[in-house]
Design a protein around this motif. Structure first.
Motif, PDB file in Angstrom:
ATOM      1  N   LEU A 148      -3.083 106.695  32.590  1.00 12.84           N
ATOM      2  CA  LEU A 148      -2.991 108.063  32.072  1.00 12.84           C
ATOM      3  C   LEU A 148      -1.736 108.785  32.561  1.00 12.84           C
ATOM      4  CD1 LEU A 148      -4.129 110.681  30.713  1.00 12.84           C
ATOM      5  CD2 LEU A 148      -5.413 111.086  32.821  1.00 12.84           C
ATOM      6  N   VAL A 205       1.571 109.156  33.121  1.00  9.98           N
ATOM      7  CA  VAL A 205       2.886 108.594  32.808  1.00  9.98           C
ATOM      8  C   VAL A 205       3.933 109.058  33.815  1.00  9.98           C
ATOM      9  CG1 VAL A 205       4.636 108.376  31.015  1.00  9.98           C
ATOM     10  CG2 VAL A 205       2.230 108.541  30.382  1.00  9.98           C
ATOM     11  N   PHE A 206       3.790 110.280  34.293  1.00  9.51           N
ATOM     12  CA  PHE A 206       4.762 110.785  35.261  1.00  9.51           C
ATOM     13  C   PHE A 206       4.719 109.947  36.549  1.00  9.51           C
ATOM     14  CE2 PHE A 206       6.419 113.369  38.660  1.00  9.51           C
ATOM     15  CZ  PHE A 206       7.528 113.973  38.095  1.00  9.51           C
ATOM     16  N   THR A 225       6.026 106.373  35.698  1.00 11.56           N
ATOM     17  CA  THR A 225       7.433 106.345  35.352  1.00 11.56           C
ATOM     18  C   THR A 225       8.309 106.516  36.581  1.00 11.56           C
ATOM     19  OG1 THR A 225       6.921 107.213  33.178  1.00 11.56           O
ATOM     20  CG2 THR A 225       9.192 107.419  33.915  1.00 11.56           C
ATOM     21  N   PHE A 226       7.883 107.405  37.488  1.00  5.92           N
ATOM     22  CA  PHE A 226       8.731 107.672  38.641  1.00  5.92           C
ATOM     23  C   PHE A 226       8.269 106.916  39.894  1.00  5.92           C
ATOM     24  CE2 PHE A 226       9.386 111.287  35.743  1.00  5.92           C
ATOM     25  CZ  PHE A 226      10.692 110.970  35.405  1.00  5.92           C
ATOM     26  N   ARG A 256       7.578 104.509  30.724  1.00 11.47           N
ATOM     27  CA  ARG A 256       8.854 104.871  30.122  1.00 11.47           C
ATOM     28  C   ARG A 256       9.966 104.569  31.113  1.00 11.47           C
ATOM     29  NH1 ARG A 256       8.264 108.252  25.567  1.00 11.47           N
ATOM     30  NH2 ARG A 256      10.485 107.829  25.412  1.00 11.47           N
ATOM     31  N   LEU A 309       2.643 118.386  37.058  1.00  8.71           N
ATOM     32  CA  LEU A 309       3.236 117.317  36.254  1.00  8.71           C
ATOM     33  C   LEU A 309       2.291 116.126  36.144  1.00  8.71           C
ATOM     34  CD1 LEU A 309       6.787 117.532  37.868  1.00  8.71           C
ATOM     35  CD2 LEU A 309       6.163 118.257  35.554  1.00  8.71           C
ATOM     36  N   ASP A 339      -2.646 116.242  33.193  1.00  8.95           N
ATOM     37  CA  ASP A 339      -3.273 115.127  32.458  1.00  8.95           C
ATOM     38  C   ASP A 339      -4.771 115.092  32.747  1.00  8.95           C
ATOM     39  OD1 ASP A 339      -0.669 114.409  31.793  1.00  8.95           O
ATOM     40  OD2 ASP A 339      -0.549 112.854  33.336  1.00  8.95           O
ATOM     41  N   ARG A 355      11.490 119.248  34.173  1.00  7.57           N
ATOM     42  CA  ARG A 355      10.214 119.821  33.689  1.00  7.57           C
ATOM     43  C   ARG A 355      10.128 119.658  32.172  1.00  7.57           C
ATOM     44  NH1 ARG A 355       4.886 121.504  34.933  1.00  7.57           N
ATOM     45  NH2 ARG A 355       5.594 121.840  37.071  1.00  7.57           N
ATOM     46  N   ALA A 364       9.079 116.209  31.308  1.00  3.15           N
ATOM     47  CA  ALA A 364       7.647 116.013  31.529  1.00  3.15           C
ATOM     48  C   ALA A 364       6.845 116.640  30.390  1.00  3.15           C
ATOM     49  CB  ALA A 364       7.240 116.614  32.873  1.00  3.15           C
ATOM     50  N   GLU A 379       7.623 114.425  27.231  1.00  4.68           N
ATOM     51  CA  GLU A 379       7.454 112.970  27.207  1.00  4.68           C
ATOM     52  C   GLU A 379       6.311 112.409  28.047  1.00  4.68           C
ATOM     53  OE1 GLU A 379       9.285 111.368  25.149  1.00  4.68           O
ATOM     54  OE2 GLU A 379      11.024 112.652  24.816  1.00  4.68           O
ATOM     55  N   THR A 380       5.959 113.049  29.144  1.00  4.68           N
ATOM     56  CA  THR A 380       4.987 112.373  30.020  1.00  4.68           C
ATOM     57  C   THR A 380       3.624 113.057  30.077  1.00  4.68           C
ATOM     58  OG1 THR A 380       5.574 113.487  32.116  1.00  4.68           O
ATOM     59  CG2 THR A 380       6.890 111.571  31.497  1.00  4.68           C
ATOM     60  N   THR A 381       3.538 114.333  29.710  1.00  8.30           N
ATOM     61  CA  THR A 381       2.262 115.035  29.838  1.00  8.30           C
ATOM     62  C   THR A 381       1.309 114.659  28.707  1.00  8.30           C
ATOM     63  OG1 THR A 381       3.375 116.895  30.876  1.00  8.30           O
ATOM     64  CG2 THR A 381       1.196 117.337  29.962  1.00  8.30           C
ATOM     65  N   MET A 382       0.044 114.423  29.062  1.00 10.23           N
ATOM     66  CA  MET A 382      -0.992 114.228  28.046  1.00 10.23           C
ATOM     67  C   MET A 382      -1.737 115.553  27.935  1.00 10.23           C
ATOM     68  SD  MET A 382      -4.127 113.744  26.768  1.00 10.23           S
ATOM     69  CE  MET A 382      -5.136 113.977  28.218  1.00 10.23           C
ATOM     70  N   ALA A 383      -1.636 116.203  26.790  1.00  9.08           N
ATOM     71  CA  ALA A 383      -2.328 117.481  26.624  1.00  9.08           C
ATOM     72  C   ALA A 383      -2.874 117.595  25.214  1.00  9.08           C
ATOM     73  CB  ALA A 383      -1.377 118.637  26.919  1.00  9.08           C
ATOM     74  N   SER A 441      -5.665 124.239  31.734  1.00 11.06           N
ATOM     75  CA  SER A 441      -4.332 123.790  32.106  1.00 11.06           C
ATOM     76  C   SER A 441      -3.270 124.716  31.533  1.00 11.06           C
ATOM     77  CB  SER A 441      -4.050 122.398  31.540  1.00 11.06           C
ATOM     78  OG  SER A 441      -5.216 121.620  31.461  1.00 11.06           O
TER      79      SER A 441
END
Ligand code: FE2
Lengths: 421, 166
Positions: A227, A229-230, A233-234, A277, A363, A367, B76, B79, B82-86, B161
């Motif tokens: 879930l 990705v942040f 990815t990092f 990613r 960040l 999620d 930010r 994120a 590209e990376t946040t699931m919302a 959120s």
């Protein structure tokens, strides 16, 4: 005839409410997330009784007379420091007519006065004064047999360990150290090593889902590798990092431990590839400028302490995540971020930057708050369905890896016991 | 109008109009999901913070969002995009008229209230937060840029959120 065929068409197992489905802790019936009666029983058996609930940090009430409001389950309490330096926790509910008399979030006082009839309380929650107790000009007042002795806001048992305050409604609760068990106490003492703490700030959110889903989330390392990705990815959390899931004897407390891994592994990358990613890198590396601050090689330890707190050590961001249930369908997640009193300004700055990962706009944690609401949305309308909790097998035993839901099984094995399910 | 009033009001009105325009463009960029434009409203070393009033009042440093400089703002944005699931949603910002607290040749100090409203599928529209922008704005050539934009919000509990900057 028509009825029978309709029954057959439903296509899902219809469990009897209140009866746990077959399969023990590898199944969780969806009605535990929405049933009002279950919610009420949880307040008595999970949050009430002899369970040590997190309420505050000592650093929030350093001086005599300091107080903060807090919660044990959904019950409001007041946490105070008395003149002798002791920590007290008592119900924020007047012994007279039940008014939640402490209406400031924090402060310093030597007396609480209920605004309704001016009954007053000392820092231990004892009633010290009742206006017109003897009546007026011989008329009215309390009867002669009414005594102040033992009157007060309901006091809770208090346990303080290395700056963290816990409270229990039942005064014969076992010692906090025994309650945690040696293994979990070790992880607790790793962060709370006796150094004075410093509160760095609060973030709060109300999440529209049952509180148990939050607890399960922090007992579920499986989701983190797909879930978030942040994180992936990092490089903050990957399946190819050395890791473990550990519990106490009862299964109620748990810890997810992640260690700094070797080079990225091809197989793990492939499994995570839906979300991985590789084309991103941070433009400003200061966001994840991580400094090692504990002995050993664990970089992340997320500890769940039954029933109401998550101790977060994600790199240099430290926080208590205090869960306050608000009915079956919502809970408050109150984050208290902290560091150590002897942190350098650079370390404090690091903690502030890394807090970007956490909280209602985190960040990473966004999620989770999002997916938890989506869980509630999908669970509530199907109370007779059940969750499958079989990742990593069917047993409840520590695992030296993260591809497992074992800590969720541990949680429910204890939950079933205390709830009589 | 006296000469004195004219010389004070002229620049103040001009500044207020310029700030209104800045706030409108800022809000529209985010409302419309043009996240890449967001960092360009700041100076290279611009500071953006979204802070609960509780922390601000207690002098505590933790923020819900904290970006030091344009690069951190860009991270930010990555994120958010590209990376946040919302869950999908519409967010809309309502910024009140700016109040200019001070201005000199190099910097304008101003404040404005802000309301953030959210619409999700299957739900009634709701308030995410209400707060106030504390701004320090500088001129770079023809443009006004935030040297500091600190949004202090009164709301205690964010509903679920906050998936974008305010
Ligand atoms: Fe998560």
């Amino acid at each position: 005839m028509a009825e029978a065929s309709l029954e057959g068409e439903r296509g899902f197992a219809k469990s009897e409410r209140g009866k746990w489905p077959d399969g023990g802790v590898t199944r969780v019936p969806f009605w535990v997330y929405s049933d009002e009666e279950i919610y009420r029983r949880e307040q008595d058996h999970v949050f009430g009784g002899a369970n040590w609930n997190y309420v505050a940090l000592e650093a929030e009430i350093p001086n005599g007379g300091d107080f903060v409001r807090s919660w044990v389950g959904d019950k409001p309490v007041v946490v105070t420091r008395d003149a002798e330096g002791g920590v007290n926790v008592f119900a924020n509910s007047c012994a007279h007519r039940g008014v939640a008399f402490c209406r400031h979030n924090r402060g310093n006082t030597d007396l609480f006065t209920c605004p309704y009839h001016q009954w007053s309380y000392d820092l231990k929650g004892r009633v010290t004064g009742i206006p017109f107790r003897r009546g007026y000009k011989g008329k009215g007042g309390m009867g002669k047999d009414f005594s102040l002795e033992g009157r007060g806001a309901t006091p809770l048992a208090v346990a303080v360990r290395n700056g963290v305050i816990f409270a229990a409604f039942d005064h014969v609760a076992e010692a906090f150290e025994d309650y945690l068990g040696p293994k979990m106490l070790g992880y607790f003492d790793r962060v709370f090593d006796g150094r004075p703490l410093k509160v760095l700030g609060y973030l709060k959110q109300r999440i529209d889902c049952n509180w148990k889903l939050m607890f399960e989330n922090i007992k579920d390392p499986y989701h983190a590798s797909v879930l978030h990705v942040f994180l992936i990815t990092f490089g903050l959390f990957r399946m190819d990092q050395e890791s473990a899931v550990e519990m106490d004897e009862t299964g109620r407390h748990g810890a997810l431990i992640s260690r700094r891994g070797a080079e990225a592994d091809a197989e793990a990358s492939r499994e995570m590839s839906n979300n991985l990613r590789v084309d991103f890198s941070l433009r400003d590396p200061r966001l994840l400028d991580i400094a090692r601050e504990y002995p050993g090689d664990a970089t992340v330890v997320m500890q769940t302490i039954w029933p109401n707190v998550i101790v977060q050590q994600q790199s240099n961001t430290l926080a208590m995540r205090h869960m306050v249930p608000r009915g079956p369908h919502a809970f408050d997640l109150n984050w208290t971020f902290f560091g150590y009193a002897d942190d350098t300004p650079e370390m404090t700055q690091r903690r502030v930057r890394q807090a970007n990962l956490m909280g209602p706009a985190g960040l990473v944690s966004v999620d989770d708050s999002e997916v938890l609401v989506m869980s509630q949305d999908g669970l509530v309308p199907y109370p007779d369905s059940e969750a499958v909790v079989e990742m990593g097998g069917k047993e409840v035993a520590d695992a030296p890896h993260m591809i497992t839901e074992v800590a969720i099984r541990g949680f429910y094995s204890h939950y079933k016991k205390v709830m009589g399910l | 109008m006296t000469v004195m009033e004219k010389s004070i009001l002229g620049p103040v009105l001009e500044t207020r109009l310029a700030l209104e325009d800045l706030n409108a463009r800022y809000a529209a960029a985010l409302d419309d999901g043009e996240y890449d434009a967001w960092p360009s409203f700041f100076t290279d070393d611009g500071l953006y913070r979204l802070v609960p009033k509780e922390n601000q009042d207690l002098g505590l440093p933790i923020a819900a969002l904290h970006c030091e400089g344009r690069l951190m703002l860009e991270d930010r944005v990555t994120a958010v995009k590209e990376t946040t699931m919302a869950r999908p949603r519409e967010l809309r910002r309502f910024v009140t008229q700016p109040r200019v607290l001070s201005m000199d040749g190099s910097e304008i100090v101003a404040q404005a209230n802000v309301l953030l409203v959210e619409t999700l599928l299957d739900q009634m529209t709701k308030i995410v937060l209400v707060g106030r922008f504390l701004d320090r704005i500088t001129r770079e050539g023809e443009r006004l840029l935030f040297r500091e934009r600190i949004c202090v919000y009164d709301s205690l509990h964010i509903p679920n959120s906050l998936v974008e900057p305010v």
